[in-house]
Design an enzyme around this catalytic site. Structure first.
Site, PDB file in Angstrom:
ATOM      1  N   VAL A 128       0.833  -1.203   0.000  1.00  0.00           N
ATOM      2  CA  VAL A 128       0.000   0.000   0.000  1.00  0.00           C
ATOM      3  C   VAL A 128       0.868   1.254   0.000  1.00  0.00           C
ATOM      4  O   VAL A 128       0.380   2.366  -0.234  1.00  0.00           O
ATOM      5  CB  VAL A 128      -0.948   0.016   1.214  1.00  0.00           C
ATOM      6  CG1 VAL A 128      -1.936  -1.125   1.123  1.00  0.00           C
ATOM      7  CG2 VAL A 128      -0.168  -0.046   2.525  1.00  0.00           C
ATOM      8  N   SER A 132      11.501   5.110   0.932  1.00  0.00           N
ATOM      9  CA  SER A 132      12.940   4.918   0.792  1.00  0.00           C
ATOM     10  C   SER A 132      13.504   3.910   1.784  1.00  0.00           C
ATOM     11  O   SER A 132      14.500   3.253   1.497  1.00  0.00           O
ATOM     12  CB  SER A 132      13.658   6.253   0.962  1.00  0.00           C
ATOM     13  OG  SER A 132      13.322   6.841   2.197  1.00  0.00           O
ATOM     14  N   ASP A 285       6.940  13.774  12.172  1.00  0.00           N
ATOM     15  CA  ASP A 285       6.737  13.558  10.735  1.00  0.00           C
ATOM     16  C   ASP A 285       5.247  13.680  10.419  1.00  0.00           C
ATOM     17  O   ASP A 285       4.666  12.844   9.729  1.00  0.00           O
ATOM     18  CB  ASP A 285       7.262  12.171  10.338  1.00  0.00           C
ATOM     19  CG  ASP A 285       7.669  12.111   8.865  1.00  0.00           C
ATOM     20  OD1 ASP A 285       7.768  13.185   8.236  1.00  0.00           O
ATOM     21  OD2 ASP A 285       7.887  11.005   8.348  1.00  0.00           O
TER      22      ASP A 285
END
Length: 515
Positions: A128, A132, A285
């Site tokens: 899904v 990186s 994040d």
């Protein structure tokens, strides 16, 4: 130990990629860039066909996974790289071609020393998401639990270690130049980047972070962190509850589902403030791809590889700074910067307060949509330079996350006033945390003395506070032997290596000169 020639070869390769995308142009035109560096930047782009508009995102994508992570960090630092570069880097997608299912299966089975079918009754071979560092698959455990399985890319740890070693080498040569590059503390910035990346590569650490944040935010009804399946989590594999919801970036879908955009934006800002100020541990994040809205309006977060911490003393200073800005108490905000040793004491508190007022007053009382972010950041960056403020690496994650949260909140509600949303929360936290003494100090503020007594009150109330100085002790830095320490001519190497470093890993710093 990697030889200097290897670092130079990597930097030359990365520099050529940056040059082909026009990403060195800002360094060449910046007045602060030494003449020798400008000349060598021109050499780096010799023979390349550059676009009229620099494409930083494409350049970082072409360089590789570690550069993608670095570029994502820079995308939230327009104060360093300039508004144009930051806006372009926001388009940088942390998406790579997925690893084949056969390799994913092998990675999981090697990690747990068991067949895949003994762990999951269903496992979707199509990911899904593929980024990186890892890719995510939907699965069902043998107990019937709907889960997301995050699997680290095979060999990615070695690739990141190689690239970051060159970043460290480049940063050491940049910092040795002194002046503006030294003030931005590139070695400390890369040291922090290394720590963030190593934590993200160890999925056990990410799982532990998610678990800790889930406990810290348990009393926050509008924010959710998925639970970890520890029996199916290791350094290379992490399993956690599946989140059903709409990506927070899909505004039209949220509106169609009947969600209140203004309420969502306010809840997101409050969730961040709760984490950063009240808990001192925050999800660093919080971009649009990592936030979902459930059917009941709860904001659910995913991807906890990058987390931030702020010590107790720094949190009090942060709260005071935010409160001072919301109330226009620039004098107190300036004093905090001196107390925290962010600004050298040979500068004037009064002058710094006036400089803050020049930037802060145009922002107060206005929605984000009416502000010129570029002018505001240019003003703030000019202040840091004029008052010799060094980059504070321990606050980089906080600054990055604040920009992210503001961007998402503004997308949800373009008319949001960040001061109005933040002010009551911060004021309430100060009162609740410090008790009656804080209320007394708040009353004194109206008479002109305001929060100036709060540091003393804090010291009386909590004997466990860290020693003065908001920045934690700097971590040890790798021992990097400078090229010109080996007998080469100093001036030539200073120019050559700075240009090469700026063309690659040092782009974070030298782009700041063009920003």
């Amino acid at each position: 130990m990697t030889r200097p020639v290897t670092h130079i070869a990597r930097l030359l390769k990365w520099g050529r990629i940056l040059a082909r995308h026009g990403a060195l142009r800002g360094i060449e035109t910046a007045p602060q860039t030494p003449a020798g560096v400008k000349r060598l930047c021109r050499i780096a782009r010799l023979g390349t066909i550059q676009p009229k508009v620099p494409d930083y995102a494409a350049a970082f994508q072409a360089i590789g996974p570690a550069a993608v992570k670095l570029g994502q960090t820079l995308a939230t630092r327009p104060d360093l790289v300039g508004e144009e570069a930051a806006r372009n880097l926001l388009t940088l997608q942390d998406a790579l071609a997925p690893v084949t299912f056969a390799r994913i299966r092998a990675e999981i089975e090697a990690t747990f020393e068991a067949p895949l079918e003994s762990l999951y009754s269903e496992f979707d071979p199509e990911p899904v998401g593929s980024a990186s560092i890892a890719q995510v698959h939907r699965a069902v455990t043998t107990e019937g639990r709907q889960v997301a399985v995050k699997v680290r890319r095979p060999g990615i740890d070695k690739q990141f270690a190689r690239d970051i070693e060159t970043y460290e080498w480049a940063a050491a040569h940049l910092e040795a130049l002194g002046g503006e590059a030294a003030r931005l503390r590139p070695r400390q910035v890369i040291a922090n980047f290394r720590r963030w990346t190593l934590r993200e590569l160890d999925l056990r650490r990410e799982a532990a972070s998610a678990s800790e944040l889930r406990e810290a935010m348990a009393a926050e009804p509008t924010y959710e962190v998925p639970a970890i399946d520890w029996d199916r989590t290791a350094s290379r594999v992490m399993t956690l509850d599946w989140i059903d919801g709409i990506k927070i970036s899909h505004r039209e879908a949220l509106v169609a589902a009947g969600h209140d955009m203004e309420k969502l934006a306010t809840n997101l800002v409050h969730a961040f403030l709760r984490q950063a100020i009240a808990e001192g541990f925050f999800h660093a994040d919080m971009h649009q791809g990592n936030l979902f809205v459930k059917a009941d309006g709860t904001i659910a977060a995913v991807d906890f590889g990058i987390m931030g911490r702020i010590n107790r003393q720094a949190r009090y200073w942060l709260a005071e700074i935010l409160y001072g800005l919301t109330t226009g108490n620039y004098r107190r905000v300036a004093e905090i910067h001196f107390e925290a040793q962010y600004v050298p004491d040979y500068h004037s508190v009064e002058e710094f307060a006036t400089a803050l007022r020049a930037v802060g007053e145009p922002m107060r009382g206005k929605p984000v949509s009416e502000l010129s972010v570029g002018q505001m950041l240019d003003g703030l960056f000019a202040i840091t330079r004029d008052f010799d403020m060094q980059t504070q690496p321990h606050l980089l994650l906080l600054q990055k996350t604040m920009v992210m949260v503001e961007g998402v909140a503004t997308m949800l509600n373009p008319r949001i006033n960040m001061w109005d949303v933040s002010g009551p929360f911060v004021q309430g936290w100060i009162r609740d945390e410090l008790g009656p003494e804080a209320a007394l100090a708040d009353g004194l503020r109206e008479q002109g003395r305001t929060l100036a007594l709060i540091p003393d009150i804090i010291r009386r109330l909590d004997a466990q506070l860290p020693k003065p100085g908001a920045a934690p002790p700097a971590p040890p830095l790798p021992d990097v032997r400078l090229m010109w320490e080996k007998g080469e001519k100093r001036t030539a190497w200073r120019y050559a290596l700075t240009a090469l470093a700026g063309a690659a890993a040092g782009a974070a710093i030298l782009l700041a000169l063009g920003g």
